[in-house]
Enzyme design. Structure first.
Site, mmCIF file in Angstrom:
data_model
loop_
_atom_site.group_PDB
_atom_site.id
_atom_site.type_symbol
_atom_site.label_atom_id
_atom_site.label_comp_id
_atom_site.label_asym_id
_atom_site.label_seq_id
_atom_site.Cartn_x
_atom_site.Cartn_y
_atom_site.Cartn_z
ATOM 1 N N LYS A 60 3.638 4.700 -13.650
ATOM 2 C CA LYS A 60 3.829 3.630 -12.668
ATOM 3 C C LYS A 60 2.779 2.538 -12.840
ATOM 4 C CE LYS A 60 2.075 4.298 -8.361
ATOM 5 N NZ LYS A 60 1.136 3.243 -7.941
ATOM 6 N N ASN A 61 1.514 2.949 -12.917
ATOM 7 C CA ASN A 61 0.438 1.950 -12.911
ATOM 8 C C ASN A 61 0.270 1.217 -14.240
ATOM 9 O OD1 ASN A 61 0.050 2.502 -10.266
ATOM 10 N ND2 ASN A 61 -1.802 3.730 -10.536
ATOM 11 N N CYS B 57 -5.176 -0.673 3.220
ATOM 12 C CA CYS B 57 -4.128 0.345 3.245
ATOM 13 C C CYS B 57 -4.770 1.656 3.661
ATOM 14 C CB CYS B 57 -3.420 0.457 1.905
ATOM 15 S SG CYS B 57 -4.357 1.315 0.668
ATOM 16 N N ARG C 259 -9.796 -2.154 0.379
ATOM 17 C CA ARG C 259 -9.247 -2.658 -0.874
ATOM 18 C C ARG C 259 -9.235 -4.191 -0.961
ATOM 19 N NH1 ARG C 259 -4.301 1.086 -2.673
ATOM 20 N NH2 ARG C 259 -4.993 0.406 -4.720
ATOM 21 N N ARG D 18 7.420 6.286 -3.979
ATOM 22 C CA ARG D 18 6.811 5.123 -4.618
ATOM 23 C C ARG D 18 6.301 5.476 -6.017
ATOM 24 N NH1 ARG D 18 2.005 3.584 -1.909
ATOM 25 N NH2 ARG D 18 1.884 2.487 -3.864
HETATM 26 N N1 EPU Z 1 -12.683 -3.500 -5.341
HETATM 27 C C1 EPU Z 1 -13.431 -4.486 -4.738
HETATM 28 N N2 EPU Z 1 -13.064 -5.791 -4.940
HETATM 29 C C2 EPU Z 1 -11.998 -6.131 -5.705
HETATM 30 C C3 EPU Z 1 -11.237 -5.115 -6.311
HETATM 31 C C4 EPU Z 1 -11.608 -3.796 -6.115
HETATM 32 O O1 EPU Z 1 -14.395 -4.223 -4.030
HETATM 33 O O2 EPU Z 1 -11.726 -7.323 -5.845
HETATM 34 C C5 EPU Z 1 -13.062 -2.087 -5.142
HETATM 35 C C6 EPU Z 1 -12.005 -1.275 -4.405
HETATM 36 O O3 EPU Z 1 -12.089 -1.444 -3.010
HETATM 37 C C7 EPU Z 1 -12.346 0.120 -4.860
HETATM 38 C C8 EPU Z 1 -12.803 -0.097 -6.313
HETATM 39 O O4 EPU Z 1 -13.135 -1.474 -6.405
HETATM 40 O O5 EPU Z 1 -13.420 0.602 -4.112
HETATM 41 C C9 EPU Z 1 -11.784 0.221 -7.386
HETATM 42 O O6 EPU Z 1 -10.520 -0.282 -7.012
HETATM 43 P P1 EPU Z 1 -9.491 -0.849 -8.068
HETATM 44 O O7 EPU Z 1 -9.424 -2.326 -7.940
HETATM 45 O O8 EPU Z 1 -9.770 -0.303 -9.411
HETATM 46 O O9 EPU Z 1 -8.116 -0.266 -7.523
HETATM 47 P P2 EPU Z 1 -6.715 -0.937 -7.673
HETATM 48 O O10 EPU Z 1 -6.671 -1.734 -8.916
HETATM 49 O O11 EPU Z 1 -6.334 -1.595 -6.404
HETATM 50 C C10 EPU Z 1 -5.618 0.958 -9.088
HETATM 51 C C11 EPU Z 1 -4.421 1.846 -8.972
HETATM 52 C C12 EPU Z 1 -4.679 2.884 -7.887
HETATM 53 C C13 EPU Z 1 -5.911 3.692 -8.279
HETATM 54 C C14 EPU Z 1 -7.103 2.755 -8.488
HETATM 55 C C15 EPU Z 1 -8.356 3.449 -8.976
HETATM 56 C C16 EPU Z 1 -2.630 0.389 -9.637
HETATM 57 C C17 EPU Z 1 -1.423 -0.374 -9.260
HETATM 58 N N3 EPU Z 1 -3.260 1.037 -8.656
HETATM 59 O O12 EPU Z 1 -5.786 0.327 -7.829
HETATM 60 O O13 EPU Z 1 -3.545 3.733 -7.850
HETATM 61 O O14 EPU Z 1 -6.220 4.619 -7.277
HETATM 62 O O15 EPU Z 1 -6.767 1.725 -9.443
HETATM 63 O O16 EPU Z 1 -8.102 4.097 -10.165
HETATM 64 O O17 EPU Z 1 -3.005 0.430 -10.793
HETATM 65 C C18 EPU Z 1 -1.946 5.139 -6.867
HETATM 66 O O18 EPU Z 1 -1.263 5.036 -7.899
HETATM 67 O O19 EPU Z 1 -1.679 5.978 -5.976
HETATM 68 C C19 EPU Z 1 -3.096 4.272 -6.671
HETATM 69 C C20 EPU Z 1 -3.654 4.072 -5.480
#
Ligand code: EPU
Length: 416
Positions: free
Chosen positions: A22-23, A116, A121, A396
């Site tokens: 998915k990701n 969420c 996030r 999802r």
């Molecule tokens: N963060 C910030 N600022 C930002 C972006 C991120 O502070 O601008 C923080 C987040 O709050 C978190 C950390 O950085 O504490 C890492 O978050 P990340 O941005 O890597 O998460 P994401 O990109 O929103 C993706 C996956 C998630 C997975 C995380 C961590 C996708 C679509 N989603 O989320 O997947 O848990 O990386 O590996 O790729 C899931 O599939 O169930 C899922 C939640």
């Protein structure tokens, strides 16, 4: 609303086939925005989040056709620069269209995703990077409004590795004027898969899989054909299920190289894990030993496997400490697991799991995608019936999970 009923105490055995990630599929489908013409994607999983991104891309003017696991996208008609709240609220990853829209249409208006169940996030790092590339950014009425005649290369440092943040800026930088260097980026296989896809489209990205990406902007990209990599979290979920039920399960069509941390922990737990090409055979131990887990950015132990491992630890011998370092609120499954008899106490970002609990089935509520998977796993070892409600979270990100578990001998069914 659908629910899933699981009768526990069945040993799983047989083979489970893993679908596309998915990701990885989400950003790769979004990358179609960056070129005119028809791109083809294979091994696209049949999931709600994929439907959501398809709806969003259609709204933006992309022609989307899906036949089985193949999706054909054509962004020749890309005309709309707005991702509305109604589409973004269904799936946070919709923020991924921000970078490509600014790169292609010089402007974007994307609803802010908001928090969420697992944490606040924020997307501040996505926005900081785009601003450093010369975009004007405003937050108005719940929307991010970004514009730039042409983005320009920049040196960008991420305070912490962010998966979608890295992907968003990578897609913005491929069409920028000059060289962009992204430091402290996410190294997840999904990020590498996106970089590979973009390079096949004519982008110049070096360093994927390391913490520094160097992206030399080009004038235009062309369409491509790619297959989505296997889902490492679905793979890990089935591996944990095998260990948990003392089963013997071969997971097929996966990429074991993406699961080094999970395989290491499963071996410490006592499971026999044999890797053979794109297959992994997991034989559960008689006695499950406790291990400590600390979630970390890839290649560390994935936060998306934390809830599933907690179930395993709740029936292990001894005490386990599970530290969650990625998301501040990713223990919401704990109160549901407790209803099944798990002995888990949370203090700050650590959960202390006292193993050997005998789980017993009860009605439970799924709160997010991976929490839902953990409740199904708990149901597989609990005595009696576990009723998992709000399974739309599960839909999802897990394709036909009840059919796959049934084929392994689980007593599991969906009730409409
Ligand atoms: N963060 C910030 N600022 C930002 C972006 C991120 O502070 O601008 C923080 C987040 O709050 C978190 C950390 O950085 O504490 C890492 O978050 P990340 O941005 O890597 O998460 P994401 O990109 O929103 C993706 C996956 C998630 C997975 C995380 C961590 C996708 C679509 N989603 O989320 O997947 O848990 O990386 O590996 O790729 C899931 O599939 O169930 C899922 C939640």
């Amino acid at each position: 609303m659908d629910k899933i009923l699981v009768e526990g105490k069945r040993r799983l055995s047989g083979e489970a086939r893993i679908g596309g990630a998915k990701n990885a599929a989400l950003p790769i489908l979004v990358s179609a925005l960056l070129a005119d013409g028809q791109s083809t994607y294979d091994n696209v999983p049949d999931l709600q989040d994929i439907n959501s991104v398809a709806d969003l891309l259609t709204h933006l003017g992309v022609t989307v056709r899906r036949e089985g696991r193949r999706a054909t996208l054509d962004a020749g008609g890309l005309s709309n620069h707005e991702a509305p709240y109604d589409l973004v609220r269904k799936m946070r990853a919709s923020i991924l269209v921000l970078g490509p829209l600014v790169a292609r249409l010089k402007k974007a208006r994307v609803s802010l995703p908001g928090g969420c169940a697992i944490g606040a996030r924020p997307i501040n790092l996505h926005l900081k990077g785009l601003a450093q590339m010369g975009a004007e950014i405003d937050i108005r009425h719940g929307y991010v409004e970004a514009s730039a005649d042409r983005l320009r290369g920049a040196e960008i440092y991420f305070d912490m590795p962010t998966v979608t943040g890295t992907e968003n800026l990578m897609m913005a930088a491929v069409l920028a004027d000059g060289v962009t260097v992204l430091r402290n980026v996410a190294r997840e296989p999904e990020v590498v898969a996106l970089a590979d896809t973009l390079n096949r489209m004519g982008a110049q990205i070096a360093g994927a899989g390391t913490s520094v990406l160097t992206i030399t902007g080009v004038e235009a990209l062309h369409p491509t054909q790619v297959a989505i990599i296997p889902d490492r979290i679905e793979t890990g979920t089935f591996m944990v299920a095998a260990a948990l039920t003392r089963g013997d399960v071969t997971v097929r069509d996966c990429d074991p190289a993406h699961l080094v941390a999970v395989i290491d922990k499963l071996r410490l737990v006592g499971a026999d894990v044999q890797v053979n090409g794109d297959r992994v055979r997991v034989q559960g131990p008689d006695k499950i030993c406790s291990v400590d887990i600390k979630t970390q950015p890839y290649p560390g132990f994935p936060t998306d496997m934390q809830a599933q491992f907690m179930v395993l630890m709740s029936v292990a011998r001894g005490l386990s400490i599970i530290s969650e370092t990625i998301f501040e609120n990713r223990f919401i499954h704990v109160s549901e697991l407790r209803r099944l008899g798990a002995d888990v106490r949370v203090s700050g970002n650590a959960a202390v799991v006292c193993g050997c609990a005998k789980l017993s089935g009860a009605p439970v509520m799924a709160t997010d995608l991976r929490a839902s998977a953990s409740l199904i796993l708990a149901g597989l070892v609990a005595e009696g019936t576990t009723e998992v409600n709000r399974v739309y979270h599960l839909d999802r990100g897990y394709e036909a999970i009840e059919e796959k578990f049934s084929a392994l001998g689980a007593a599991i069914r969906r009730v409409k």
